[in-house]
Design a protein around this motif. Sequence first.
Motif, PDB file in Angstrom:
ATOM      1  N   ASN A  77      75.585  20.782  54.831  1.00 36.36           N
ATOM      2  CA  ASN A  77      76.617  20.004  55.497  1.00 36.36           C
ATOM      3  C   ASN A  77      76.205  18.551  55.690  1.00 36.36           C
ATOM      4  N   GLY A  78      74.956  18.326  56.109  1.00 34.05           N
ATOM      5  CA  GLY A  78      74.494  16.965  56.356  1.00 34.05           C
ATOM      6  C   GLY A  78      74.405  16.134  55.092  1.00 34.05           C
ATOM      7  N   ALA A  79      74.068  16.796  53.968  1.00 33.99           N
ATOM      8  CA  ALA A  79      73.930  16.062  52.704  1.00 33.99           C
ATOM      9  C   ALA A  79      75.187  16.134  51.853  1.00 33.99           C
ATOM     10  N   GLY A  80      76.119  17.019  52.215  1.00 33.66           N
ATOM     11  CA  GLY A  80      77.355  17.138  51.451  1.00 33.66           C
ATOM     12  C   GLY A  80      77.169  17.751  50.086  1.00 33.66           C
ATOM     13  N   GLU A  81      76.415  18.849  50.020  1.00 34.68           N
ATOM     14  CA  GLU A  81      76.099  19.457  48.731  1.00 34.68           C
ATOM     15  C   GLU A  81      76.017  20.975  48.878  1.00 34.68           C
ATOM     16  N   ASP A  82      76.629  21.683  47.946  1.00 33.28           N
ATOM     17  CA  ASP A  82      76.478  23.138  47.885  1.00 33.28           C
ATOM     18  C   ASP A  82      75.138  23.435  47.225  1.00 33.28           C
ATOM     19  N   LEU A  83      74.214  23.957  48.003  1.00 31.79           N
ATOM     20  CA  LEU A  83      72.852  24.190  47.513  1.00 31.79           C
ATOM     21  C   LEU A  83      72.531  25.673  47.363  1.00 31.79           C
ATOM     22  N   ALA A  84      73.570  26.500  47.307  1.00 35.49           N
ATOM     23  CA  ALA A  84      73.348  27.945  47.211  1.00 35.49           C
ATOM     24  C   ALA A  84      72.455  28.297  46.025  1.00 35.49           C
ATOM     25  N   TRP A  85      72.664  27.626  44.894  1.00 40.24           N
ATOM     26  CA  TRP A  85      71.856  27.906  43.702  1.00 40.24           C
ATOM     27  C   TRP A  85      70.374  27.633  43.948  1.00 40.24           C
ATOM     28  N   PHE A  86      70.094  26.580  44.740  1.00 43.13           N
ATOM     29  CA  PHE A  86      68.699  26.223  44.998  1.00 43.13           C
ATOM     30  C   PHE A  86      68.052  27.220  45.953  1.00 43.13           C
ATOM     31  N   PRO A 107      76.162  32.575  35.767  1.00 39.42           N
ATOM     32  CA  PRO A 107      76.873  33.249  36.860  1.00 39.42           C
ATOM     33  C   PRO A 107      75.964  33.847  37.923  1.00 39.42           C
ATOM     34  N   ASP A 108      74.737  34.194  37.561  1.00 44.79           N
ATOM     35  CA  ASP A 108      73.811  34.726  38.563  1.00 44.79           C
ATOM     36  C   ASP A 108      73.270  33.626  39.464  1.00 44.79           C
ATOM     37  N   LEU A 109      72.907  32.490  38.881  1.00 50.92           N
ATOM     38  CA  LEU A 109      72.350  31.402  39.684  1.00 50.92           C
ATOM     39  C   LEU A 109      73.417  30.751  40.552  1.00 50.92           C
ATOM     40  N   PHE A 110      74.589  30.541  39.988  1.00 49.91           N
ATOM     41  CA  PHE A 110      75.649  29.835  40.698  1.00 49.91           C
ATOM     42  C   PHE A 110      76.690  30.786  41.300  1.00 49.91           C
ATOM     43  N   ALA A 111      76.280  32.002  41.594  1.00 45.34           N
ATOM     44  CA  ALA A 111      77.209  32.976  42.168  1.00 45.34           C
ATOM     45  C   ALA A 111      77.744  32.477  43.518  1.00 45.34           C
ATOM     46  N   PRO A 112      79.016  32.751  43.809  1.00 43.13           N
ATOM     47  CA  PRO A 112      79.585  32.323  45.099  1.00 43.13           C
ATOM     48  C   PRO A 112      79.134  33.238  46.223  1.00 43.13           C
ATOM     49  N   LEU A 113      79.577  32.912  47.428  1.00 38.60           N
ATOM     50  CA  LEU A 113      79.366  33.736  48.630  1.00 38.60           C
ATOM     51  C   LEU A 113      77.886  33.893  48.973  1.00 38.60           C
ATOM     52  N   PHE A 114      77.138  32.800  48.852  1.00 39.46           N
ATOM     53  CA  PHE A 114      75.731  32.852  49.276  1.00 39.46           C
ATOM     54  C   PHE A 114      75.629  33.134  50.767  1.00 39.46           C
TER      55      PHE A 114
END
Length: 661
Positions: A548-557, A38-45
Amino acid sequence: MKITLTLCCGAMLLATSVNAQKHRTAATDTVTSNYYAPDLFAPLFHQQKGNEFHSANGNPGAKYWQNRADYVLKAKIDTATKVLSATENITYTNNSPDELGYLWLQLDQNTYKADARSNRYTASGATQHTDGYQLASVQVSQNGKTEKVNYTVTDTRLQIRLNKDLAANGGKINILITYKYTIPGAFGNRTDYTDTKNGKIYEIAQWYPRMCVYDDSQGWDTLPFLGSGEFYCEYGDFDYTVTVPGNMIVAGSGELVNPTEVLTPTQISRLNEARNSDKTVMIRSAADVTDPKSRPAKGDLTWHFKMQNTRDVAFGASSAYVWDAAKVNLPGGKTSLAMSVYPVESVGADKWDRATEYLKKSIEYFSQKWFVYPYPVAINEAGIAGGMEYPGIVFDGITDSGKDLFWITAHEIGHNWFPMIVGSDERRFGWMDEGFNTFIDVYASDVVNHGEFGPKRDDEYAPKGGYPADEIVATITDPDAPVIMTNADAVPEKYRHPIVYFKPALGLILLREQILGKDRFDYAFKNYIKKWAYKHPQPEDFFRSMENGAGEDLAWFWRGWYFNNYKLDVALIEAKYADKDAKKGLTITIANKEQMAMPLTVEITFKNGGKSRMQLPVETWLQNRTTTFTIPTTKEISQVILDPDHALPDVNRANNVMKVR
């Protein structure tokens, strides 16, 4: 947070033909892990929504604005006193929606004063100093009226307090400054002079008062110049002249527009030849340097340069320069001209004889791969600045040779893409400058001359010469190491290369080769460059643009790699045949033991030869700290290995290999 797990609880089943759970060992098997999904993949980055200036998709918004600064500069160097004197006329255009009651300019030469703030931000202050800028006159001209203004100097900043506000949405004002300063010697670091057997070399940079950026993120960006954090400048056109003794050559940003006044007919002819030659053409040979006929006149000469749509200009000047040049082939049939100037001490087959070749081929690669080089000339200049970049010109080391000269040349000219074309704020976000550039340099080393100087392994990237992902572990596991998002000047020198160059560059390589794949990454990254060319992106724009360009949620990264130094430790817990029968497949259990997560390659080696791989996506760790799955195979297996290519920054490789019995 440290958690002890029972493996039979929460194990993840991945696309296999056998229910792996029934092949578990005793329920008492445990593994210790610090991972908390939950810490790494937390929403609202992204804490703020996109707006009309910076769109949610990472592009400039429909109402994006940017101010402009056009410069006319007339400079003269007194080689006896080492003083540069000049007049400056800045046409400043306020495209912002705000009226401006005052203006801020950068005075970088003041960093050399004895009372400069830059003397105090590290433990070792400068031991040599100059008096910085000596301002003889500061005036403004508006609507045909020229007047003196009240101004104040604070360290490396100049504030002009206007008598009348500068109008919003296109208001213009001219700033007229007369000034001089003493050129620093070797202690200048980025700008200096030094002796050679045939005369001094002057490397002149940060040589005129420059407009601070006014943007929608900071308002006036007035961070002082301390040294590590470099520059943030407005774009505009430059028209500048440099007057020096007639025996000197001036190599400057942009295009020389009066060659007949400062060059011999022979040199002009050779330059014309070079513009059509893929091989390096000698413009002024080592023998010419001591031949008075290689200069057209005695007395002073004025060199006139112009450069369009750039954020800065710099130049070198010397009587000692050997000079050569070659054509640069650009996409779409365009060309540019690569040139090198260097003293006879730098001549040699493995030395600066190849400098123009390195410059030319680096530009050709970057132009083909990412964005076309926009300027008519590129110059590699040898001096003691030893690796410094400005639009259209780089200062590299007199003693550089071999692969080191290629690496430094590619790196410094690569800065023309970041941050000269993509105009990020390197005084705040050094990683958007050095990290991006180091990233594109890595591939240049692999490609230029079929990898003659690859792989890139230098002070900027994997300095010990090993696997980059393994070498970065020492930084990630260092409790004192800052994070990538640290203010550029707040990064201690010990960590400057690892945190500002190496880690962000490796992060982009992980993103390209392990997370997104080359096609999606390249498409998104090139779109980012194209949309923000000659503009001012913020980190949020880059993050959104790539997502957006790659179509991926990268907040975790972004969270784990840029905002934290999260560690990665994937571990093999168990590998055994399903139902103790090799013909029913191999059941594997893997744990994620630290707070970072990554996609993962699992490789099995067969006893009778051959290997097979499978890929686990990062979502493997979205809900789980462990995963158990069965690889369907009928062959006997000798071992299993995680991340066999050493592509991931795994802090403990001892638990990545397991023999199968």
